[in-house]
Design a protein around this motif. Structure first.
Motif, PDB file in Angstrom:
ATOM      1  N   GLU A   1      -2.734  -6.489   6.994  1.00  5.47           N
ATOM      2  CA  GLU A   1      -3.682  -7.034   7.626  1.00  5.47           C
ATOM      3  C   GLU A   1      -2.225  -7.281   8.003  1.00  5.47           C
ATOM      4  O   GLU A   1      -1.030  -7.444   9.170  1.00  5.47           O
ATOM      5  N   GLU A   2      -1.615  -8.472   7.048  1.00  5.87           N
ATOM      6  CA  GLU A   2      -0.530  -9.591   7.472  1.00  5.87           C
ATOM      7  C   GLU A   2       0.731  -8.379   7.476  1.00  5.87           C
ATOM      8  O   GLU A   2       1.497  -8.385   8.794  1.00  5.87           O
TER       9      GLU A   2
ATOM     10  N   ASN B   1       1.098  -6.509  10.655  1.00  4.61           N
ATOM     11  CA  ASN B   1       1.610  -7.536  11.662  1.00  4.61           C
ATOM     12  C   ASN B   1       3.116  -7.909  11.711  1.00  4.61           C
ATOM     13  O   ASN B   1       3.415  -8.206  12.989  1.00  4.61           O
TER      14      ASN B   1
END
Lengths: 821, 423
Positions: free
Chosen positions: B257-258, B261
């Protein structure tokens, strides 16, 4: 503070987030230190604590002592019954190492023996869950990190292993050493230092390189060891250590209080393991022994100090618990306890002379007195030269060999060993009096006086362990360095230290922590952190804050700083008022009787403080403070800041109506001056008027104090919250946003205009008068940075212009004049 | 291959753990790292400096570090290592040169040695020490002012520039290294999601490997990964003791997810983010190379044979494609099929670039970069070629496999590849 905050430090941010989530800590070993650590952790954190020990007896003792401590707290009305239950509920005791699997922090507090540690470490390796673990501490007094880290075969555990060492009594002594060594990773080191500094609320000596016994221990052990070989009679035990009692205390009395085992174990280990270039190596290796036979005799016969059955050690102690006094002294010749005789004045006249010099009579002498003694030819002078000078040289060795910084030694001796003046301050005093050559001559004289121990006095690097390494004094002479420390402007207490690698003076604040601004945030933090007397205003704090503000102004001029963030470490983020011991108390002089503190002396403190606080108020840097409980001067200081944030505190307080203890919201603002019949010091009343308070509110504050909520409702507080970490984050964010408006002069201008408008109403003529120019933006800084400029820019903010433009007209209390004498 | 042709063997290879920028080696210049690596390689080779003549020392380094001693590098390292090993007249007097082929420098030091050893005539060498080192943390700010005519000590006013970042621009082709990867990735149909997932995989593989990494304190057979790494036990410039055992760049808390992003470096829709590019790193690697006959004659055991090497060119604007022609040409040169190769190591300059190469060559993922790559470990530019060769050799040995190819893209539009065979 109980929580860990990063103050803008990006590396710490990540580690702090992990530390704030810790739930379980495992303590391995429940001896004296283990118990102290457990109590302290229970008090300061919400952790669950697992006490692991292999012996039932030790676990039972821990259960009892920890139970007694908290029951005592309850009976003394300091905690409520449900709190007592909660404290005890967070503790568990086990003999099973499997409990380590849940621990995020492991703290090994077992005995100093390496074979015992090896078994423990093997168990840690077997049971620990590496994904949870943040770091492993070992509380050792004499082993290095490297000696212990290699007991782990797993590299990850070596990464996370550090030695962390507290001093007895753990909850009262605020010194704490963290040693990284070569195996631990930077992340573990940063996390461990932050844990000790912010969660355990200790004064941390963070050493990157291994050194046996950190800094304080080898100095203390050395003080005992250097004398121990010369003790022949009981009276020697009284007379010879006098010279150390001048600095702090008789080391043998201290050893009687802590027990002899740490000393003997350390002496044995240091005798074997100290590196070849350690000056004090010889005092642990004499007559084929690591410590004298008579100390071993004492230990074998169970006479190990105050806690032994008959309260016998180096001295025989009598009296009620915790108030024991030494009445008899051990005589190694006869192996019995004998009377303590009066000390012969003829032998030790220099000590009495020094006492006369030092008009605040106490057993601890001023540096002036010590110099007097060091020059004297009586027994006092001789013992001083024989025992104290090698310790001073040893201090210089530690600094020279890059084991620690000047500040590390000074803080260790002051905080850990309770020296009245830090060892480096004493050396500086000698350097000021004798000069470098004079001090070298004094040491050489001592070397000639003591031919049996000449290697201890080697300065030229010719004989003994230090051969080939001429003393740091020679480097200082060559490079033209006069002192080890730099001193403050107001009271001349230490504020900076010499970096011997670069020759620069660096910040050294014993009672504050200064966190430098990052390029991005431009917010510096000042954390009040007085390791000895709570966060009080005393000479040191004033000097250090004054210096810190000067440093901040310099950074501000360079465009690197726009806001200052103030807070206080310790439970409840408490900030206290003036140190009454220093400023309100007189002293007794045998000849002229009790001396009251003179008006001059007393008012100087107020004046110096007011001048500094006024400057903080008027300086162009934005200031934000986050505090909990504030008393007297501590509260007054915050009135001078731009913004105040308050932690809502709850605790047990005595309700004077119901005459019972109740658990309730505590007062954040307390000004008990009137009740205590002390005159207001820093101008609280005037400041409160400026902040918009009327007479009735000022009375309310002085008579009964304000809670955070009340202060917020009245507009004194800018923000309140129960969670310390969240409040710190919020306030820091405000400082971060505000810093960009602290462009040189604009904030000063704004303050100036606001003040003028407040007292005189709007006065356009004043602008013309002060600047001589009304419409020329080149000459009138009011225009270039003011509203007109903003309008010219089409209502948009001007880009940052960080070049200072000379002195602001009409700004009387200018920092250029105040800070550049 | 012609049987009469001389063969080159890797007697030993060692590399330092890779440090993150500003990390472990912040205070340790590239030269110091090289000294440690060369010393370790010699110790691992077991050769006796009193008996085995070192004919040449070949150094590789790209960026000038804070010591500015790059021009003296091979001799400095030779002399310092000789002092450490009490050598007076062998390594201490060995001639040396520094070679440079941007990201292919690590291959070039091996290629140079290969050429020397396989040469005929007076320049024929038997034993060569090749090393490559880089400390990107210590790359300088440079002042671009020229000397004035009237005084040799006077410089014109000029801005200071970041020497490291300047190197990432290829001005002639108006391109940036990340841009080449973006363009190449899009050409080959790579998506941002692919890049993030690959980056995640690289870290995960590196984490797993580190958990089983060989260390000298453990006897256990499970810990036999990355045996090319040696533990750096030293003292840095600030006098602090240092013990480094693993690659610092590996992110243990990596999550998809990081990664997804992160903002792309070159605008919306770009493929290169800080998470999908290799890291700026420090480290060194060294190898001792010999003529096979010479080694056999002197009973010196060796790890692998270098079968051959190849450098090929591509369009500079998609320099990341480099490994594609390099590997194809190398296979052709050695008369091999891609299926003959047991393991591949392809440098992960950028995830998009690697994925493009993987797609074009049809590399099986389970056989390529099995222990993670530069995205997780770091790309210490000059040393990378030698680093991945070292890791490849030890991984082949660990798995009991035979042939491997290490390859990397090279800024300016080149690709380098080297083929090793375990014996």
């Amino acid at each position: 503070m109980g929580t860990c905050f990063s103050f803008g430090n990006k590396i710490l941010q990540k580690e702090a987030a992990r530390l704030n989530k810790v739930k379980k800590v495992a303590l391995i070993g429940t001896g004296t230190m283990g118990i102290g650590i457990a109590i302290d952790l229970l008090n300061k954190t919400g952790y669950e604590i697992i006490c692991i020990d292999i012996s039932d007896q030790a676990l039972d003792r821990a259960k009892n002592e920890i139970g007694n401590y908290f029951t005592g707290m309850y009976q003394g009305g300091r905690i409520m019954e449900d709190q007592l239950a909660a404290y005890m509920g967070r503790l568990s005791y086990t003999k099973d190492f499997e409990a380590l699997a849940n621990a995020e922090i492991i703290w090994e507090v077992a005995t100093e023996r390496i074979d015992v540690k090896e078994i423990i470490f093997r168990n840690i390796e077997k049971y620990v869950d590496q994904s949870k673990l943040i770091f492993v501490f070992s509380n050792t007094s004499s082993h290095t990190t490297e000696e212990l880290a290699i007991l782990f075969s797993d590299s990850y555990l070596r990464d996370k292993f550090l030695t962390g060492h507290g001093y007895f009594p753990f909850h009262a002594n605020r010194l704490f050493d963290v040693m990284k060594g070569k195996y631990a990773s930077e992340e573990s080191f940063v996390a461990a230092v932050a844990f000790a500094e912010q969660i355990l609320e200790k004064k941390v000596i963070a050493l990157r390189n291994d050194h046996h016994g950190y800094v304080a221990d080898p100095i203390f052990e050395g003080m005992g060891a250097i004398i121990s070989w010369d003790i022949k009679t009981g009276q020697d035990l009284v007379e010879l250590p006098q010279v150390f009692a001048l600095l702090t205390a008789n080391p043998f009395e201290v050893l009687d209080r802590t027990g002899h085992m740490p000393y003997t174990e350390c002496a044995r280990h240091m005798g074997k393991a100290l590196p070849a270039d350690d000056r004090l190596r010889v005092v642990y290796n004499q007559n084929d022994r690591h410590y004298p036979q008579w100390i071993e005799d004492l230990e074998k016969s169970g006479k190990i100090g105050i806690n032994s059955k008959d309260k016998e050690g180096f001295f025989k102690w009598t009296g009620p618990a915790n108030r024991e006094k030494a009445t008899l002294v051990y005589n190694p010749e006869t192996k019995s306890y004998v009377e303590i005789n009066e000390i012969n004045y003829q032998d030790y006249w220099s000590l009495s002379e020094a006492a006369a010099l030092d008009h605040r009579a106490s057993s601890i002498k001023s540096i002036e007195g010590l110099i007097k003694i060091s020059e004297a030819d009586d027994k006092g002078g001789k013992t001083f030269r024989r025992y104290v000078l090698p310790i001073m040289l040893y201090t210089l060795d530690l600094i020279q060999d890059n084991h620690c910084t000047v500040a590390d030694v000074n803080t260790s001796s002051k905080v850990g060993l309770r020296f009245k003046y830090g060892l480096c301050e004493i050396i500086d005093g000698f350097l000021n009096h004798f000069g470098i050559d004079g001090l070298i001559a004094l040491i050489k004289k001592a070397g000639c006086e003591n031919p049996d121990r000449s290697e201890l006095f080697d300065v030229d690097g010719k004989i003994g362990p230090r051969s080939g390494k001429p003393n740091l004094l020679y480097t200082m002479k060559k490079k033209g360095w006069k002192n080890l420390l730099g001193y403050g402007r107001i009271y001349g207490t230490p504020v900076s230290q010499l970096n011997i690698n670069t020759g620069d003076m660096e910040l050294y604040y014993c009672d504050l922590r200064y966190v430098h601004p990052t390029k991005k945030d431009r917010v510096a933090s000042i954390i009040f952190d007085n390791p000895l007397r709570g966060n009080v205003w005393n000479r040191n704090t004033l000097d250090q804050l004054d210096h810190a503000i000067g440093v901040s102004m310099e950074l501000y001029e360079k465009g690197q700083l726009g806001a200052l963030f103030f807070t206080a470490s310790g439970t409840g983020m408490r900030m206290l008022g003036a140190d009454a011991r220093q400023f309100n108390k007189g002293w007794f002089d045998a000849k002229i009787g009790y001396q009251f503190l003179g008006e001059e002396d007393a008012s100087w403190f107020t004046k110096a403080g007011m001048k500094l606080f006024r400057f903080i108020q008027e300086m162009p840097i934005w200031t934000v403070g986050v505090f909990g409980e504030k008393w007297g001067g501590g509260a007054e200081f915050t009135y001078f800041l731009n913004q105040r944030f308050d932690v809502i505190l709850k605790g047990v307080e005595f309700d004077s109506l119901t005459r019972t203890n109740v658990f309730k919201v505590k007062k954040n603002y307390n000004q008990p001056e009137i009740e205590y019949a002390i005159l207001g010091g820093f101008g609280a009343v005037q400041e409160l008027v400026r902040l918009g308070f009327g007479e009735s509110l000022i009375d309310e504050l002085f008579m009964q104090g304000l809670t955070a909520e009340r202060a917020y409702a009245l507009g004194l507080s800018n923000g309140i919250g129960e969670n310390e970490f969240e409040l710190l984050e919020r306030a820091f964010e405000i400082a971060r946003l505000k810093q960009k408006y602290a462009v040189p002069y604009s904030m000063a201008l704004y303050n100036q205009q606001k003040k003028n408008a407040f007292y005189e109403g709007c006065n356009d003529d004043r602008l013309t008068q002060e600047t001589g120019e009304t419409f020329n933006p080149e000459k009138n800084p009011y225009i270039t940075t003011g509203l007109l400029r903003l309008l010219n820019m089409g209502g948009q903010n001007a880009p940052l212009d960080l070049t200072p433009r000379g002195v602001l007209p009409g700004w009387k209390n200018n920092y250029l004049q105040l800070y550049k004498d | 291959m012609n049987n009469n042709k001389k063969e080159v063997v890797i007697v030993s290879a060692a590399r330092t753990p890779i440090g993150k920028h500003g990390g472990y080696y912040n205070n340790l210049p590239a030269e110091d790292l090289a000294v440690l690596a060369v010393k370790e390689a010699i110790l691992r080779s077991g050769i006796d400096l009193a008996k085995t003549k070192i004919d040449q020392v070949i150094a590789g380094m790209i960026y000038i570090d804070s010591q500015n001693q790059q021009i003296y590098l091979p001799r400095n390292v030779a002399v310092r290592v000789a002092d450490l090993l009490n050598d007076k007249d062998n390594l201490k007097t060995a001639p040396g040169n520094t070679t440079l082929r941007i990201c292919g420098t690590g291959f070039q030091v091996l290629a140079d040695a290969f050429d020397h050893i396989t040469a005929d005539g007076p320049n024929k060498a038997n034993c060569i020490i090749s090393f490559a080192t880089e400390n990107m943390s210590q790359t300088n700010l440079i002042h671009q002012g020229r000397r004035k005519r009237d005084s040799v000590w006077d410089f014109e006013d000029a801005p200071t520039k970041d020497y490291l970042m300047e190197g990432f621009n290829h001005n002639l082709f108006k391109t940036l290294m990340p841009k080449t990867a973006d363009v190449y990735g899009k050409q080959t149909g790579i998506t941002r999601k692919d890049c993030d997932e690959f980056s995640y995989l690289s870290h995960k593989r590196a984490i797993e490997t580190q958990k089983n990494q060989w260390n000298r304190f453990k006897d256990s057979n499970d810990h036999n990964y990355l045996m090319g790494i040696f533990t750096v036990d030293t003292v840095d410039k600030a006098g602090n003791t240092l013990c480094v055992w693993r690659d610092e760049g590996v992110k243990y808390d990596v999550n998809l997810e990081e990664l997804s992003n992160l903002r792309p470096l070159l605008g919306k829709g770009g493929l290169v983010t800080p998470g999908t590019a290799s890291q700026i790193s420090d480290g060194a690697a060294a190898a001792v190379l010999m003529d096979k006959d010479f080694a056999d004659k002197n009973n010196i055991p060796y790890l692998a044979i270098i079968k051959g090497y190849q450098f090929s060119t591509v369009d500079p604007e998609i320099m990341g494609q480099g490994p594609v022609p390099a590997v194809r040409d190398l296979l052709k040169q050695l008369n091999m099929q891609q299926s003959d190769v047991d393991l591949f190591e392809v440098n992960e300059a950028f995830a998009a670039q690697y994925l493009g190469v993987e797609k074009e060559l049809g590399l099986p993922r389970e056989k390529t970069n099995v222990n993670g790559g530069a995205i997780a470990m770091g790309h210490n530019i000059a040393a990378t070629g030698l680093r991945i060769t070292t890791d490849l050799v030890y991984e082949l040995k660990r798995r009991g496999l035979k042939t491997g190819i290490a390859s990397a893209c090279i800024g300016g539009g080149q690709g380098g590849a080297i083929c090793v065979e375990i014996v």
